[in-house]
Design a protein around this motif. Sequence first.
Motif, PDB file in Angstrom:
ATOM      1  N   ASN A 113      -2.158   0.710   9.741  1.00 35.37           N
ATOM      2  CA  ASN A 113      -1.126  -0.410  10.309  1.00 35.37           C
ATOM      3  C   ASN A 113      -1.332  -0.194  11.884  1.00 35.37           C
ATOM      4  O   ASN A 113      -0.902  -1.226  12.500  1.00 35.37           O
ATOM      5  CB  ASN A 113       0.238   0.302   9.659  1.00 35.37           C
ATOM      6  CG  ASN A 113       0.181  -0.112   8.457  1.00 35.37           C
ATOM      7  OD1 ASN A 113      -0.294  -0.987   7.778  1.00 35.37           O
ATOM      8  ND2 ASN A 113       1.186   0.740   7.733  1.00 35.37           N
TER       9      ASN A 113
ATOM     10  N   VAL B  42       0.803   4.471  -2.525  1.00 36.93           N
ATOM     11  CA  VAL B  42       0.300   5.938  -2.197  1.00 36.93           C
ATOM     12  C   VAL B  42       1.450   6.663  -2.893  1.00 36.93           C
ATOM     13  O   VAL B  42       1.240   7.978  -3.216  1.00 36.93           O
ATOM     14  CB  VAL B  42       0.345   5.894  -0.820  1.00 36.93           C
ATOM     15  CG1 VAL B  42       0.261   7.551  -0.321  1.00 36.93           C
ATOM     16  CG2 VAL B  42      -0.822   5.240  -0.158  1.00 36.93           C
TER      17      VAL B  42
ATOM     18  N   LEU C 108       0.781  -1.286   0.031  1.00 34.27           N
ATOM     19  CA  LEU C 108      -0.137  -0.184  -0.005  1.00 34.27           C
ATOM     20  C   LEU C 108       0.822   1.266   0.181  1.00 34.27           C
ATOM     21  O   LEU C 108       0.518   2.320  -0.575  1.00 34.27           O
ATOM     22  CB  LEU C 108      -1.002   0.026   1.263  1.00 34.27           C
ATOM     23  CG  LEU C 108      -2.343  -0.775   1.039  1.00 34.27           C
ATOM     24  CD1 LEU C 108      -3.079  -0.749   2.439  1.00 34.27           C
ATOM     25  CD2 LEU C 108      -2.936  -0.245  -0.336  1.00 34.27           C
ATOM     26  N   PHE C 109       2.090   1.250   0.550  1.00 38.58           N
ATOM     27  CA  PHE C 109       2.891   2.416   0.879  1.00 38.58           C
ATOM     28  C   PHE C 109       3.247   2.827  -0.590  1.00 38.58           C
ATOM     29  O   PHE C 109       3.499   3.861  -1.025  1.00 38.58           O
ATOM     30  CB  PHE C 109       3.965   2.262   1.829  1.00 38.58           C
ATOM     31  CG  PHE C 109       4.752   3.302   2.020  1.00 38.58           C
ATOM     32  CD1 PHE C 109       6.132   3.405   1.131  1.00 38.58           C
ATOM     33  CD2 PHE C 109       4.429   4.731   2.514  1.00 38.58           C
ATOM     34  CE1 PHE C 109       6.854   4.367   1.263  1.00 38.58           C
ATOM     35  CE2 PHE C 109       5.384   5.523   2.577  1.00 38.58           C
ATOM     36  CZ  PHE C 109       6.653   5.633   1.889  1.00 38.58           C
TER      37      PHE C 109
ATOM     38  N   LEU D 227      -3.257   5.262   5.884  1.00 40.23           N
ATOM     39  CA  LEU D 227      -2.543   4.201   6.079  1.00 40.23           C
ATOM     40  C   LEU D 227      -1.660   3.929   7.031  1.00 40.23           C
ATOM     41  O   LEU D 227      -1.514   2.785   7.801  1.00 40.23           O
ATOM     42  CB  LEU D 227      -1.208   4.233   5.137  1.00 40.23           C
ATOM     43  CG  LEU D 227      -0.435   3.207   4.440  1.00 40.23           C
ATOM     44  CD1 LEU D 227      -1.443   2.117   3.881  1.00 40.23           C
ATOM     45  CD2 LEU D 227       0.575   3.537   3.566  1.00 40.23           C
ATOM     46  N   LYS D 228      -1.246   4.871   8.134  1.00 34.61           N
ATOM     47  CA  LYS D 228      -0.535   4.800   9.150  1.00 34.61           C
ATOM     48  C   LYS D 228      -1.907   4.420  10.359  1.00 34.61           C
ATOM     49  O   LYS D 228      -1.511   3.579  11.150  1.00 34.61           O
ATOM     50  CB  LYS D 228      -0.067   6.245   9.819  1.00 34.61           C
ATOM     51  CG  LYS D 228       0.482   6.057  11.285  1.00 34.61           C
ATOM     52  CD  LYS D 228       1.201   7.392  11.502  1.00 34.61           C
ATOM     53  CE  LYS D 228       0.391   8.471  12.154  1.00 34.61           C
ATOM     54  NZ  LYS D 228       1.197   9.448  12.467  1.00 34.61           N
TER      55      LYS D 228
ATOM     56  N   ASN E 188       4.428   3.393   8.904  1.00 36.30           N
ATOM     57  CA  ASN E 188       4.732   2.660   7.617  1.00 36.30           C
ATOM     58  C   ASN E 188       5.665   2.965   6.843  1.00 36.30           C
ATOM     59  O   ASN E 188       5.448   3.609   5.950  1.00 36.30           O
ATOM     60  CB  ASN E 188       3.349   2.261   6.789  1.00 36.30           C
ATOM     61  CG  ASN E 188       3.743   1.183   5.878  1.00 36.30           C
ATOM     62  OD1 ASN E 188       4.261   0.158   5.982  1.00 36.30           O
ATOM     63  ND2 ASN E 188       2.987   1.365   4.730  1.00 36.30           N
TER      64      ASN E 188
END
Lengths: 97, 236
Positions: free
Chosen positions: A79, A33, A29-30, A75-76, A96
């Motif tokens: 996670n 992004v 995912l990172f 996202l953070k 992340n």
Amino acid sequence: MIWSQWLFDLPLALVLLWLAWRLLTSTELFKAVVLFIAFGLLMALAWVRLQAVDIALAEAAIGAGVTGALFLSALKRINSDQQKDDKGQADVKGRNV
Amino acid sequence: MRPFSAKLIIILLLVVLAGFLAWAILSLPFDCTALRTQVFANLGNSGVSNPVTAVLLNFRGYDTLLEIVVLFLAALGAWSLGTVQLPDPLHPAGLFLLALLRILLPAMVLTAGYLLWAGAHAPGGAFQAGAVLGSACILLLLTEVRFASAIVRWPLRTALSAGILVFTGVALGSMALGGRLLEYPPHWAGVLILVIEIAATLSIGVTLMVLFIGGRLSEADGTLSVKSTGQRKDKQ
């Protein structure tokens, strides 16, 4: 259209399509992004080529800047929620990277 | 074979959609000048000299008013998700980052002001300036949690609603002066557009910050509490 314009526009369009494909099919995912932020910046270039400079400014600021920051923040939280489920604690804020 | 045939159907549908979109775009006339001649004919009366700003804030000002209402509703929607606590950064912002911010943030505020002012005669305007201002607020949020405790209730809410209030006030005021809704008096059009854009810039910047925070900031006794290890600390 002048062929020298096509020399810039055609690679730009192809890179936009390729970036979109890569970010939609990436497994991390990172990485998706980061590719999205790069896509936003190239999209701003495309708007400039279409002679819509106002939209290009807005795309660079909002599409690449704010939306990218929003995705990273989401996202953070994803996670940190996963780590919360894994470890059972209430305050782990993972980054992340 | 079932997943493969489902994928094939989806691919076929997407190819049909892409073909239809390509046909729709390629069948547009190459030079559409009807609207452009009308806009440029009335540009002198609009109060600004950039056609995009004239269309956004004068000719189709009602649409921009509704867009600002939509942004306000988005901020309210983010607030309705519940309270959120701004997390402690894993390590506090380093010296280099703080020094960079000291240079970068005033430059960003200045850029926002310039984009706002240049919107009258060059590409720019309220949305672009508001986006830069929102990015500056997000950058500040990411590094200095102490900034968050200065966000008390009323300054934040005033900034959020400034765009709608000023725009609606100008719209109703123009009706009170005898015209129709959002029909600016011709001599005052430029000034009114600038006033609306200033309020809208502030509003858009703060809305983007609220959307980034993603919820209501939890407050305890008026100061912001940041949860770190299960204890509530009050930060000044």
